[in-house]
Design an enzyme around this catalytic site. Structure first.
Site, PDB file in Angstrom:
ATOM      1  CE  LYS A   1      -1.727   3.031   1.954  1.00  0.00           C
ATOM      2  NZ  LYS A   1      -1.453   4.447   1.594  1.00  0.00           N
TER       3      LYS A   1
ATOM      4  N   GLY B   1       6.665   5.221   8.357  1.00  0.00           N
ATOM      5  CA  GLY B   1       5.871   6.450   8.338  1.00  0.00           C
ATOM      6  C   GLY B   1       5.961   7.135   9.684  1.00  0.00           C
ATOM      7  CB  SER B   2       3.934   9.808  11.137  1.00  0.00           C
ATOM      8  OG  SER B   2       2.667   9.205  11.021  1.00  0.00           O
ATOM      9  CB  THR B   3       5.844   8.275  15.945  1.00  0.00           C
ATOM     10  OG1 THR B   3       7.234   8.178  15.597  1.00  0.00           O
ATOM     11  CG2 THR B   3       5.628   7.609  17.289  1.00  0.00           C
TER      12      THR B   3
ATOM     13  N   GLY C   1       2.210   4.790  13.109  1.00  0.00           N
ATOM     14  CA  GLY C   1       2.841   3.550  13.555  1.00  0.00           C
ATOM     15  C   GLY C   1       2.118   2.943  14.759  1.00  0.00           C
TER      16      GLY C   1
ATOM     17  CD  GLU D   1      13.024   0.995  10.258  1.00  0.00           C
ATOM     18  OE1 GLU D   1      13.344   1.943  11.007  1.00  0.00           O
ATOM     19  OE2 GLU D   1      13.690  -0.042  10.159  1.00  0.00           O
TER      20      GLU D   1
ATOM     21  CB  CYS E   1      12.901   8.982   8.970  1.00  0.00           C
ATOM     22  SG  CYS E   1      13.974   7.828   8.104  1.00  0.00           S
TER      23      CYS E   1
ATOM     24  CD  GLU F   1       9.705  12.931  11.701  1.00  0.00           C
ATOM     25  OE1 GLU F   1       8.553  12.470  11.768  1.00  0.00           O
ATOM     26  OE2 GLU F   1      10.677  12.282  11.299  1.00  0.00           O
TER      27      GLU F   1
HETATM   28  P1  NAD Z   1       2.323   8.830   7.429  1.00  0.00           P
HETATM   29  O1  NAD Z   1       2.494   8.075   8.680  1.00  0.00           O
HETATM   30  O2  NAD Z   1       1.325   9.903   7.369  1.00  0.00           O
HETATM   31  O3  NAD Z   1       1.977   7.834   6.216  1.00  0.00           O
HETATM   32  C1  NAD Z   1       2.746   6.699   5.943  1.00  0.00           C
HETATM   33  C2  NAD Z   1       1.864   5.647   5.298  1.00  0.00           C
HETATM   34  O4  NAD Z   1       0.879   5.244   6.218  1.00  0.00           O
HETATM   35  C3  NAD Z   1       1.132   6.115   4.057  1.00  0.00           C
HETATM   36  O5  NAD Z   1       1.122   5.079   3.103  1.00  0.00           O
HETATM   37  C4  NAD Z   1      -0.265   6.363   4.572  1.00  0.00           C
HETATM   38  O6  NAD Z   1      -1.257   6.217   3.576  1.00  0.00           O
HETATM   39  C5  NAD Z   1      -0.393   5.266   5.597  1.00  0.00           C
HETATM   40  N1  NAD Z   1      -1.412   5.493   6.619  1.00  0.00           N
HETATM   41  C6  NAD Z   1      -1.851   6.681   7.113  1.00  0.00           C
HETATM   42  N2  NAD Z   1      -2.817   6.472   8.032  1.00  0.00           N
HETATM   43  C7  NAD Z   1      -2.983   5.132   8.127  1.00  0.00           C
HETATM   44  C8  NAD Z   1      -3.828   4.292   8.907  1.00  0.00           C
HETATM   45  N3  NAD Z   1      -4.708   4.783   9.782  1.00  0.00           N
HETATM   46  N4  NAD Z   1      -3.728   2.962   8.763  1.00  0.00           N
HETATM   47  C9  NAD Z   1      -2.847   2.428   7.893  1.00  0.00           C
HETATM   48  N5  NAD Z   1      -2.027   3.168   7.116  1.00  0.00           N
HETATM   49  C10 NAD Z   1      -2.090   4.514   7.237  1.00  0.00           C
HETATM   50  O7  NAD Z   1       3.784   9.349   7.106  1.00  0.00           O
HETATM   51  P2  NAD Z   1       4.233  10.348   5.950  1.00  0.00           P
HETATM   52  O8  NAD Z   1       3.885  11.731   6.320  1.00  0.00           O
HETATM   53  O9  NAD Z   1       3.765   9.836   4.637  1.00  0.00           O
HETATM   54  O10 NAD Z   1       5.814  10.121   6.000  1.00  0.00           O
HETATM   55  C11 NAD Z   1       6.606  10.850   6.822  1.00  0.00           C
HETATM   56  C12 NAD Z   1       6.896  10.110   8.102  1.00  0.00           C
HETATM   57  O11 NAD Z   1       7.565   8.888   7.821  1.00  0.00           O
HETATM   58  C13 NAD Z   1       7.821  10.882   9.002  1.00  0.00           C
HETATM   59  O12 NAD Z   1       7.380  10.794  10.333  1.00  0.00           O
HETATM   60  C14 NAD Z   1       9.152  10.158   8.841  1.00  0.00           C
HETATM   61  O13 NAD Z   1      10.017  10.301   9.907  1.00  0.00           O
HETATM   62  C15 NAD Z   1       8.709   8.768   8.650  1.00  0.00           C
HETATM   63  N6  NAD Z   1       9.764   7.990   7.995  1.00  0.00           N
HETATM   64  C16 NAD Z   1      10.468   7.082   8.717  1.00  0.00           C
HETATM   65  C17 NAD Z   1      11.504   6.375   8.130  1.00  0.00           C
HETATM   66  C18 NAD Z   1      12.300   5.367   8.897  1.00  0.00           C
HETATM   67  O14 NAD Z   1      12.948   4.541   8.283  1.00  0.00           O
HETATM   68  N7  NAD Z   1      12.282   5.385  10.219  1.00  0.00           N
HETATM   69  C19 NAD Z   1      11.818   6.593   6.797  1.00  0.00           C
HETATM   70  C20 NAD Z   1      11.086   7.539   6.095  1.00  0.00           C
HETATM   71  C21 NAD Z   1      10.051   8.220   6.704  1.00  0.00           C
END
Ligand code: NAD
Length: 501
Positions: A182, A235-237, A240, A257, A291, A388
């Site tokens: 996804k 993605g975001s904490t 997560g 992550e 990140c 962040e």
């Molecule tokens: P996000 O958490 O908003 O989205 C990430 C993914 O999660 C997207 O595909 C989104 O559609 C999906 N998502 C959103 N809500 C969801 C839900 N309720 N259920 C299931 N899936 C859902 O993050 P973003 O803004 O797209 O990315 C930026 C974030 O990612 C930052 O916090 C960054 O630090 C983090 N990040 C971490 C790493 C790492 O390796 N630690 C790497 C890159 C980015």
């Protein structure tokens, strides 16, 4: 390099293109123009992708290949993807606003190199490890098997769409799983193309499925689906935490992550030219949307002003410009919402007493641009130092001595990565021991290396990606015990069955 004409992309489910009446629009962050539309999947499409993945898994079309056969197919895929790397670069940068320099090297170059690393791992991984022969209570030989889990769900962010997706797809495929991806709403194009390349180069249809869709619907369905055995998320904490909650319903394996607020500590014995450039590189690459960026510059209080002058002088040389121009150093941020959020963070910091010594503005031009921003007068308890921002914002925090630097560095709910800049390796190594982070880079930044684990302490994540053990997280462990005792009389069954035949 020419821009992609507006084109429509279907989902990829069970080896077929699947369209939908619902469509998502892909916008180039550098121009604000629509560059593509994509079929939007929801719960029903996730269900059919999981069903396709499960049926390929059950049929054994990929799982039952030898690790060498899987490695061979994965290398064929890498070679075919490398042959169209320019196209993948374009599909990535038109959607996430990376500059061409960065998209070529980091986004696509790393993605394909790392995917190939997982092919190598398939061949060297210990699929069966004999344990010591047991003699008590009876002679036996245990062997620990590693087996694929089944259907793996991968949910990716927009910042490094292909790379971070392949960090999941690579080990999942190497281990013989089937996968449903996804992608993020902004950036499904490169992984859709990759899935097509994979199928054209030996991956059986239905082993890798891609369902673009939004998080709360498609992502949540994938994370909670009863036939998904593992969910890998970047993605975001905040999201997560939600993924963990959704996965708990069926007790799935989870890898997370998440976010970061990386400290970058310059010691008083550092090569200051290298440290300043390294800190700017560590923070402003990809407009700070990494990140593991070093977004908190920890500077000795008695060197503060001179070091800030150096940072500002060097940061002024960062050229913003068209993302496809090879002379451009830094591009836009991902979208208007994020642009506003970054500017609000900067204004909030000023309201809390910070000073803007560089930037702090949106660029008045189409697309979503924020100038490289450096803030001083920041304390670690201010919101800008704790949360962040995910934008081109470096905050400078003074410290008094090494202990103070470590305390400030660790005073964060995150623990993804840190940098230490010093001319004394022994001193830097001693400090590295005390830093709570999954990666500590001494005299460097953004050192992402597929041969070593990557992931976070604390609320930056759960588990690790990359490195020689990367396949562990995509396998189940089965201990098979072979009795060597030689017969009934050698066994301890008398504990229960004390009466003779
Ligand atoms: P996000 O958490 O908003 O989205 C990430 C993914 O999660 C997207 O595909 C989104 O559609 C999906 N998502 C959103 N809500 C969801 C839900 N309720 N259920 C299931 N899936 C859902 O993050 P973003 O803004 O797209 O990315 C930026 C974030 O990612 C930052 O916090 C960054 O630090 C983090 N990040 C971490 C790493 C790492 O390796 N630690 C790497 C890159 C980015």
């Amino acid at each position: 390099m020419t821009s992609v004409a507006v084109k429509h992309y279907p989902m990829r489910i069970g080896g077929a293109d699947v369209d939908s009446e619902r469509r998502m629009t892909i916008v180039d962050p550098g121009t604000g123009e629509t560059v593509a539309t994509v079929a939007q999947g929801g719960s029903a499409e996730v269900d059919s992708a999981v069903a396709a993945a499960k049926s390929t898994f059950d049929a054994g079309v990929w799982r039952l290949k030898t690790p060498q056969e899987r490695a061979t197919v994965m290398r064929q895929i890498t070679a075919a993807a490398n042959a169209v790397a320019d196209e993948l670069v374009e599909l990535e940068m038109c959607a996430n606003g990376a500059t061409v320099r960065q998209a070529t090297g980091f986004h696509i170059g790393y993605a394909l190199t790392h995917f190939n690393y997982f092919a190598d791992l398939a061949e060297t991984y210990a699929w069966q490890r004999p344990a010591p022969i047991s003699s008590f209570p009876a002679l036996g030989q245990p062997v620990v098997h590693r087996e694929p889990i089944g259907v793996v769900g991968a949910i990716a962010p927009w910042n490094f769409p292909l790379l971070l997706t392949l960090w999941k797809v690579g080990p999942a495929l190497a281990a013989g799983n089937s996968v449903v991806v996804k992608p993020d709403e902004h950036t499904p194009l490169s992984i859709l193309e990759f899935a097509r390349i994979a199928e054209a180069n030996g991956l059986p249809p239905g082993v890798l499925n891609v369902v673009p869709g939004d998080g709360p619907e498609a992502g949540a369905r994938l994370a909670s689906h009863p036939d998904v055995g593992k969910i890998a998320f970047t993605g975001s904490t905040a999201v997560g935490r939600e993924i963990m909650r959704l996965a708990s319903g069926t007790v799935k394996q989870v890898t997370l992550e998440l976010g970061g607020k990386g400290p970058s500590i310059v010691l008083d014995d550092a090569d200051l030219d290298m440290a300043a450039d390294g800190m700017l590189y560590g923070c402003f690459v990809y407009s700070g949307q990494v990140c593991e960026s070093g977004t908190r510059a920890l500077v000795p209080a008695d060197r503060h002003d001179a070091f800030v002058d150096r940072l500002v002088r060097r940061a002024r040389t960062i050229q913003l410009g068209p993302t496809r121009d090879w002379d451009t150093d830094m591009g836009p941020v991902i979208d208007g919402r994020q642009q506003r959020r970054i500017l609000e963070y900067i204004q909030g910091a000023v309201a809390e007493g910070a000073q803007i010594v560089l930037g702090g503005e949106a660029l008045p031009q189409p697309g979503f641009w924020v100038s490289p921003t450096i803030l001083t007068g920041v304390h670690n308890d201010m919101r800008i130092a704790r949360e962040e921002v995910f934008g081109p914002v470096l905050v400078v925090i003074p410290y008094t001595d090494d202990d103070d630097a470590v305390a400030i560095a660790n005073d964060s709910e995150y623990g993804l990565a840190a940098s230490i800049w010093s001319g004394n390796n022994a001193r830097a190594l001693e400090l590295a021991e005390r830093i709570q982070a999954g990666s500590v880079w001494i005299n460097d930044a953004h050192q992402i290396n597929c041969q070593v684990p990557f992931g976070g302490y604390k609320q930056s994540g759960l588990g690790r990606e990359l490195g020689p053990d990367a396949l562990d997280a995509y396998t189940e462990v089965k201990t098979v015990h072979l009795d060597l005792s030689g017969g009934r009389d050698a066994k301890p069954y008398d504990i229960l069955l004390s009466h003779a035949y």
